[in-house]
Write a protein that holds these residues in place. Structure first.
Motif, PDB file in Angstrom:
ATOM      1  N   CYS A  14       0.841  -1.199   0.000  1.00  0.00           N
ATOM      2  CA  CYS A  14       0.000   0.000   0.000  1.00  0.00           C
ATOM      3  C   CYS A  14       0.879   1.254   0.000  1.00  0.00           C
ATOM      4  CB  CYS A  14      -0.940  -0.011   1.200  1.00  0.00           C
ATOM      5  SG  CYS A  14      -2.044   1.418   1.275  1.00  0.00           S
ATOM      6  N   ARG A  15       1.888   1.283   0.866  1.00  0.00           N
ATOM      7  CA  ARG A  15       2.791   2.447   0.911  1.00  0.00           C
ATOM      8  C   ARG A  15       3.519   2.615  -0.417  1.00  0.00           C
ATOM      9  NH1 ARG A  15       4.065   0.082   5.768  1.00  0.00           N
ATOM     10  NH2 ARG A  15       6.163  -0.450   5.059  1.00  0.00           N
ATOM     11  N   ARG A  16       3.949   1.518  -1.000  1.00  0.00           N
ATOM     12  CA  ARG A  16       4.651   1.592  -2.289  1.00  0.00           C
ATOM     13  C   ARG A  16       3.730   2.140  -3.383  1.00  0.00           C
ATOM     14  NH1 ARG A  16       8.081  -4.085  -2.118  1.00  0.00           N
ATOM     15  NH2 ARG A  16       9.739  -3.274  -0.774  1.00  0.00           N
ATOM     16  N   LEU A  17       2.491   1.696  -3.392  1.00  0.00           N
ATOM     17  CA  LEU A  17       1.551   2.202  -4.388  1.00  0.00           C
ATOM     18  C   LEU A  17       1.282   3.691  -4.177  1.00  0.00           C
ATOM     19  CD1 LEU A  17      -0.820  -0.858  -4.616  1.00  0.00           C
ATOM     20  CD2 LEU A  17       0.483   0.130  -6.508  1.00  0.00           C
ATOM     21  N   HIS A  18       1.173   4.125  -2.932  1.00  0.00           N
ATOM     22  CA  HIS A  18       1.031   5.556  -2.650  1.00  0.00           C
ATOM     23  C   HIS A  18       2.237   6.324  -3.188  1.00  0.00           C
ATOM     24  CE1 HIS A  18      -2.435   6.583  -0.007  1.00  0.00           C
ATOM     25  NE2 HIS A  18      -2.464   5.286   0.175  1.00  0.00           N
ATOM     26  N   PHE A  19       3.415   5.793  -2.941  1.00  0.00           N
ATOM     27  CA  PHE A  19       4.645   6.465  -3.381  1.00  0.00           C
ATOM     28  C   PHE A  19       4.673   6.593  -4.907  1.00  0.00           C
ATOM     29  CE2 PHE A  19       9.130   6.617  -4.540  1.00  0.00           C
ATOM     30  CZ  PHE A  19       9.572   7.651  -3.732  1.00  0.00           C
ATOM     31  N   VAL A  20       4.358   5.511  -5.613  1.00  0.00           N
ATOM     32  CA  VAL A  20       4.346   5.552  -7.077  1.00  0.00           C
ATOM     33  C   VAL A  20       3.284   6.536  -7.559  1.00  0.00           C
ATOM     34  CG1 VAL A  20       3.810   4.203  -9.153  1.00  0.00           C
ATOM     35  CG2 VAL A  20       5.287   3.237  -7.381  1.00  0.00           C
ATOM     36  N   ALA A  47      -3.498   4.833  -4.907  1.00  0.00           N
ATOM     37  CA  ALA A  47      -3.797   4.790  -3.473  1.00  0.00           C
ATOM     38  C   ALA A  47      -4.976   3.847  -3.191  1.00  0.00           C
ATOM     39  CB  ALA A  47      -4.104   6.191  -2.953  1.00  0.00           C
ATOM     40  N   TRP A  48      -6.020   3.938  -3.979  1.00  0.00           N
ATOM     41  CA  TRP A  48      -7.191   3.106  -3.732  1.00  0.00           C
ATOM     42  C   TRP A  48      -6.909   1.633  -3.993  1.00  0.00           C
ATOM     43  CZ3 TRP A  48     -11.790   6.477  -5.854  1.00  0.00           C
ATOM     44  CH2 TRP A  48     -11.925   7.593  -5.033  1.00  0.00           C
ATOM     45  N   VAL A  49      -6.098   1.330  -5.002  1.00  0.00           N
ATOM     46  CA  VAL A  49      -5.698  -0.067  -5.208  1.00  0.00           C
ATOM     47  C   VAL A  49      -4.941  -0.557  -3.973  1.00  0.00           C
ATOM     48  CG1 VAL A  49      -4.175  -1.593  -6.530  1.00  0.00           C
ATOM     49  CG2 VAL A  49      -5.695  -0.004  -7.729  1.00  0.00           C
ATOM     50  N   GLY A  50      -4.077   0.285  -3.428  1.00  0.00           N
ATOM     51  CA  GLY A  50      -3.338  -0.079  -2.223  1.00  0.00           C
ATOM     52  C   GLY A  50      -4.251  -0.344  -1.040  1.00  0.00           C
ATOM     53  N   PRO A  66      -9.903   4.235   2.353  1.00  0.00           N
ATOM     54  CA  PRO A  66      -9.018   5.386   2.490  1.00  0.00           C
ATOM     55  C   PRO A  66      -9.598   6.422   3.456  1.00  0.00           C
ATOM     56  CG  PRO A  66      -9.325   4.815   0.179  1.00  0.00           C
ATOM     57  CD  PRO A  66     -10.286   3.992   0.962  1.00  0.00           C
ATOM     58  N   ALA A  67      -8.736   7.001   4.275  1.00  0.00           N
ATOM     59  CA  ALA A  67      -9.165   8.028   5.228  1.00  0.00           C
ATOM     60  C   ALA A  67      -9.678   9.268   4.509  1.00  0.00           C
ATOM     61  CB  ALA A  67      -8.017   8.386   6.167  1.00  0.00           C
ATOM     62  N   SER A  68      -9.350   9.404   3.227  1.00  0.00           N
ATOM     63  CA  SER A  68      -9.808  10.572   2.472  1.00  0.00           C
ATOM     64  C   SER A  68     -11.326  10.622   2.373  1.00  0.00           C
ATOM     65  CB  SER A  68      -9.184  10.589   1.071  1.00  0.00           C
ATOM     66  OG  SER A  68      -9.540   9.430   0.361  1.00  0.00           O
TER      67      SER A  68
END
Length: 113
Positions: free
Chosen positions: A36-42, A74-77, A86-88
């Protein structure tokens, strides 16, 4: 990963936080899965590239591409790996800020990917 240093457990409801400083440890806990963190980073990196393309070309479609990259990754993560929402959905501004702080923290080594 950074830990919550406040006394007592952090609230689990994203709407309960009174400040971003209180929210950020919760945000990190919602990103405990490495994928999840990696997908956010990408996704965040692609957002920056899309913004650069927007500035370079003036083509507003890059703004849409940036939104799709950022939220899509982010959502895939979250739905695929973290198995949470997601907290969003509850705290969009704090979540937006949290993503950029986590991105910086990944670059500086405070958060591992």
């Amino acid at each position: 990963m950074t830990t919550n240093t406040s006394s007592g457990p952090a609230p689990r409801d994203a709407k309960a936080f009174r400040s971003f400083a209180e929210f950020y440890p919760f945000y990190l806990s919602e990103h405990s899965n490495r994928s999840c963190r990696r997908l956010h980073f990408v996704g965040t990196t692609l957002v920056l590239l899309c913004l650069a393309a927007l500035i370079a070309t003036g083509n507003p479609w890059w703004l849409l591409a940036g939104l799709l990259c950022g939220y899509g990754f982010a959502w895939v993560g979250h739905f695929g790996f973290e198995k949470n929402k997601p907290a969003s959905f509850k705290r969009p501004l704090y979540s937006f800020m949290g993503d950029w702080v986590m991105y910086k923290d990944i670059w500086t080594g405070k958060v591992k990917i």
